[in-house]
Design a protein around this motif. Sequence first.
Motif, short mmCIF file in Angstrom:
data_model
loop_
_atom_site.label_atom_id
_atom_site.label_comp_id
_atom_site.label_asym_id
_atom_site.label_seq_id
_atom_site.Cartn_x
_atom_site.Cartn_y
_atom_site.Cartn_z
N GLN A 55 9.82 6.81 0.80
CA GLN A 55 10.68 7.82 1.41
C GLN A 55 11.79 7.21 2.28
O GLN A 55 12.69 7.91 2.70
CB GLN A 55 9.84 8.77 2.28
CG GLN A 55 8.83 9.59 1.51
CD GLN A 55 7.96 10.43 2.43
OE1 GLN A 55 7.02 9.94 3.07
NE2 GLN A 55 8.30 11.70 2.52
N SER B 89 -0.33 1.43 6.45
CA SER B 89 0.04 0.24 5.68
C SER B 89 0.58 -0.89 6.57
O SER B 89 0.52 -2.06 6.20
CB SER B 89 1.08 0.60 4.61
OG SER B 89 2.25 1.14 5.19
N GLN C 262 0.86 -1.18 0.00
CA GLN C 262 0.00 0.00 0.00
C GLN C 262 0.90 1.23 0.00
O GLN C 262 0.90 2.02 0.94
CB GLN C 262 -0.92 -0.02 1.23
CG GLN C 262 -1.92 -1.17 1.23
CD GLN C 262 -2.80 -1.17 2.46
OE1 GLN C 262 -2.31 -1.26 3.59
NE2 GLN C 262 -4.11 -1.06 2.27
N ARG C 263 1.64 1.38 -1.07
CA ARG C 263 2.72 2.35 -1.09
C ARG C 263 2.27 3.81 -0.99
O ARG C 263 3.06 4.68 -0.65
CB ARG C 263 3.60 2.14 -2.33
CG ARG C 263 2.92 2.35 -3.67
CD ARG C 263 3.94 2.15 -4.81
NE ARG C 263 5.04 3.08 -4.71
CZ ARG C 263 6.31 2.77 -4.96
NH1 ARG C 263 6.64 1.55 -5.32
NH2 ARG C 263 7.25 3.68 -4.88
N ARG C 264 1.01 4.08 -1.31
CA ARG C 264 0.54 5.46 -1.24
C ARG C 264 0.14 5.88 0.18
O ARG C 264 -0.07 7.07 0.45
CB ARG C 264 -0.64 5.66 -2.19
CG ARG C 264 -0.27 5.52 -3.66
CD ARG C 264 -1.46 5.81 -4.55
NE ARG C 264 -1.11 5.68 -5.96
CZ ARG C 264 -1.95 5.89 -6.96
NH1 ARG C 264 -3.21 6.24 -6.69
NH2 ARG C 264 -1.57 5.74 -8.21
N LYS C 265 0.03 4.90 1.05
CA LYS C 265 -0.40 5.20 2.42
C LYS C 265 0.80 5.44 3.33
O LYS C 265 1.91 4.95 3.07
CB LYS C 265 -1.23 4.05 2.97
CG LYS C 265 -2.59 3.89 2.30
CD LYS C 265 -3.41 2.83 3.01
CE LYS C 265 -4.81 2.73 2.39
NZ LYS C 265 -5.63 1.72 3.09
N MET C 266 0.56 6.18 4.41
CA MET C 266 1.58 6.34 5.44
C MET C 266 1.79 5.01 6.14
O MET C 266 0.89 4.18 6.20
CB MET C 266 1.17 7.41 6.45
CG MET C 266 1.28 8.82 5.93
SD MET C 266 1.00 10.00 7.26
CE MET C 266 -0.33 10.95 6.56
N LYS D 218 5.63 8.63 7.40
CA LYS D 218 6.22 8.62 6.06
C LYS D 218 5.58 7.53 5.20
O LYS D 218 4.95 6.60 5.69
CB LYS D 218 7.73 8.37 6.15
CG LYS D 218 8.49 9.52 6.81
CD LYS D 218 9.99 9.26 6.78
CE LYS D 218 10.76 10.44 7.36
NZ LYS D 218 12.23 10.22 7.29
N ARG D 219 5.79 7.66 3.89
CA ARG D 219 5.39 6.62 2.95
C ARG D 219 6.61 5.74 2.65
O ARG D 219 7.74 6.20 2.78
CB ARG D 219 4.83 7.23 1.67
CG ARG D 219 3.50 7.94 1.89
CD ARG D 219 2.95 8.57 0.62
NE ARG D 219 1.61 9.12 0.84
CZ ARG D 219 1.39 10.32 1.36
NH1 ARG D 219 2.41 11.10 1.70
NH2 ARG D 219 0.15 10.75 1.54
#
Length: 267
Positions: free
Chosen positions: A249, A227, A219-223, A245-246
Amino acid sequence: MSVKAKKHLGQHFLTDESIAKDIADALTENGYDDVLEIGPGMGVLTKYLLEKKAKVTVMELDRESVAYLHDTFPLEHINLNTSKEHFSIIEGDFLKKDIQEIFQKKQVAIIGNFPYNISTQIVFKAIENKEFVPEFAGMFQKEVAMRVAEKEGSKIYGILSVLTQAFFDVEYLFTVPPTVFNPPPKVDSGVIRLIRKKDYSLPVDEKIFFRVVKTAFNQRRKMLRSSLKSFQLSDSLKEDPIFAKRPEQLSVKDFISLTQKLIENGI
């Protein structure tokens, strides 16, 4: 005798000799006496590997290519050392072979013009056998090669990037156009080199590290606090700035630190 490229095997035969030599020269020849080439086809890369000191073993699934390498290749390259002591051919699927058994747990470098459809699996198998693979070089679909080499902060940085770079130093070497293949693929290719780190042991449990990385990028778009909620994060742990962070990062070191925090939290 010549070999026809087979679509179902993802074969695209490299026809540019200078590029084949450049790929072979990506190997440093440091720390091993064996080289394993995956998917040699008609041996365009093989002949440059045979000029090196290491013993060359090629692994090929295509029976027509295997027959060519056994019978025709040595006759076409009588100037090369194709004796059993320097050159051997294994028919089979790399993904199903036990390379520790084949090379008797000796160090072996892996190289090849890898079929696009299994190239990611080949990288993961090299990671799985990292104790015995000090070096790994070859040609991939450019997008995959860039993903392996990418650093944090990029949209293409992901699971493959982190898990590879945790154990290997990765260098993107050069791009190869479709025009130098028969048949030409529809995309550019990229050549990369992986050299195993001097200290490639992680300071955390490897299985948990893999699980954390894969879960985060699923779930790379979530913090990360969202996720990684399956890890049952405590309220105090969620307050740590890293969880705001995601995944893209985080550097490899950050993922190791994150894994340590989760272990200390009692996962």
